[in-house]
Design an enzyme around this catalytic site. Structure first.
Site, PDB file in Angstrom:
ATOM      1  CE1 TYR A 252      -3.877   2.354   0.826  1.00  0.00           C
ATOM      2  CE2 TYR A 252      -2.133   3.553   1.947  1.00  0.00           C
ATOM      3  CZ  TYR A 252      -3.402   3.512   1.416  1.00  0.00           C
ATOM      4  OH  TYR A 252      -4.188   4.632   1.455  1.00  0.00           O
TER       5      TYR A 252
ATOM      6  CD  GLU B 152      -6.151   4.394  -1.367  1.00  0.00           C
ATOM      7  OE1 GLU B 152      -7.139   4.264  -2.126  1.00  0.00           O
ATOM      8  OE2 GLU B 152      -6.234   4.265  -0.132  1.00  0.00           O
TER       9      GLU B 152
END
Ligand code: GDP
Ligand code: MN
Length: 397
Positions: free
Chosen positions: A119, A207
């Protein structure tokens, strides 16, 4: 403003960041040709909506099949078939709400073999007013869930705007992600590219979830979400051109065309107020009396009759609205302008729900006279709490 994954990936690519090759499909009859332009042996077919959780989502229509909004295919034909099944259908994910979102574009991409899912995100840290990086070894999951269950697996730090990005920032992330060998250099390069993109384009958020280590041991951005600062769009025509109006709330879209500060909410009481502070206070007091606001709306100081008319029409077009509260403290805004706008809007679209009006300040008597003379069924209120009490009572009985 948000953009689609395929648009975000094109931006990433233009900054040199590693992404797969892919093309977007908007019409079913083009699916086969477009799929044929992408190399195999694996294809990924991805519904493009401004919401996350597509992989674990489901379609409303049975014709779309059982699978979610991210599908793997082993041939060009299969990829084209999956694209056709998704186009025009409604995808529900935990971020779309139960109504879901209609899929107007599907992205077909060269599929990657995945060794690890990580992530990586960037956003503005409000406390320090700096750009922050957030990374975690737990990719492919909701970062909120990781933060709640295993916060020790998240690394977050901010960048000093004076020094900007430094290679050690990249290495710090690389080590936190457990990267090794050539991946460390790749990570450091990627972080530098992302930082430049973020600054250049006035991003609010980037993101990459997941950022993957491929079978071949290389880093790749497998998913990408980007949001941009709306107040900076005036200097980014290239970004503004990526706007997909079908993804936006039609009421908010109409409001933005008339330069109204409007945000749609879930409640039952529509509010028309002048001034952001008064709008907030009005929402609070509606809640205090046991109901929920259907929107935030600040018509602003210099609103014209036309603007007020449009604002009122936007409120009445919301089927959740069971009552309307107009709360105006006339300073620069004149009460008679508000009254004229309300009367004009009701003449055009009618009024099927109770309307409470509280006017105070400049030209208040003129405003009241216009409303009284209009024949409209208006419930007059004296002050803020009286107005809130009356509209909640009118709606809830
Ligand atoms: P999201 O569900 O909306 O976040 O969509 P993502 O783009 O993140 O895809 C969801 C999941 O699909 C990823 O976490 C991966 O596990 C899987 N996926 C996406 N692209 C590929 C790919 O190229 N190859 C493989 N094997 N899996 C993929
Ligand atoms: Mn994702």
């Amino acid at each position: 403003m948000n953009i689609h994954e395929y648009q975000a990936k094109a931006l990433l690519r233009s900054y040199g960041a590693p992404v797969s090759n892919g093309h977007v499909v908007t019409r079913a009859e083009e699916a086969k040709t477009i799929a044929g332009e992408i190399d195999g042996p694996l294809w990924v077919v991805k519904a493009q909506i401004h919401a996350g959780g597509r992989g674990k989502g489901h379609f409303v229509e049975p014709e779309a099949g059982e699978k979610g909004g991210v599908r793997l295919a082993k041939s060009i034909g299969e990829a084209a078939e999956e694209a056709k099944k998704m186009l025009g259908r409604t995808l529900v994910t935990h971020q779309t709400g139960p109504v879901g979102k209609q899929v107007g574009r599907v992205y077909i991409e060269n599929g990657s073999g995945i060794a690890r899912e990580l992530y990586l995100a960037m956003l503005i840290d409000r406390q320090s007013s700096r750009i922050a990086f957030v990374c975690s070894t737990e990719g492919g999951m909701d970062i909120e869930e990781v933060a709640a269950k295993t916060p020790d697996r998240i690394l977050s730090f901010t960048i000093d705007p004076v020094t900007g990005y430094q290679p050690y920032h990249g290495r710090r992330i690389a080590f936190a992600l457990g990267l090794e060998g050539k991946q460390i250099k790749q990570c450091s390069t990627l972080i530098g590219q992302l930082y430049k993109l973020f600054l250049d384009k006035d991003c609010e958020m980037i993101e990459i979830n997941p950022l993957v280590v491929t079978d071949a041991g290389d880093l790749k951005c497998l998913d990408a979400k980007m949001a941009f600062d709306s107040n900076a769009l005036y200097r980014h025509d290239d970004i503004l051109a990526l706007r997909d109006e079908t993804e936006e709330d039609p009421k908010e879209l109409a409001a933005s065309k008339y330069d109204l500060n409007y945000i749609a909410l879930d409640g039952e009481i529509g509010c028309m107020v002048n001034g952001a502070g008064l709008a907030m206070a009005t929402m609070d007091i509606i809640k205090l009396y046991g109901a929920e606001p259907a929107n935030f709306l600040d018509v602003g100081g210099g609103a014209t009759r036309e603007k007020v008319t449009e604002a009122f029409k936007i409120i009445t077009s919301d089927p959740n609205v069971k009552g309307i509260l107009v709360n105006i403290f006339g300073g620069i805004m004149r009460c008679d302008v508000i009254a004229e706008g309300v009367v004009a809007a009701v003449k055009e679209v009618g009024l099927k729900v109770p309307l409470v009006v509280r006017l105070e300040g400049t030209n208040v008597e003129k405003g009241k006279a216009i409303l009284n003379g209009s024949g409209l069924d208006v419930i007059a209120a004296d002050d803020l709490s009286d107005a809130a009490e009356k509209i909640v009572k009118a709606v809830k009985g």
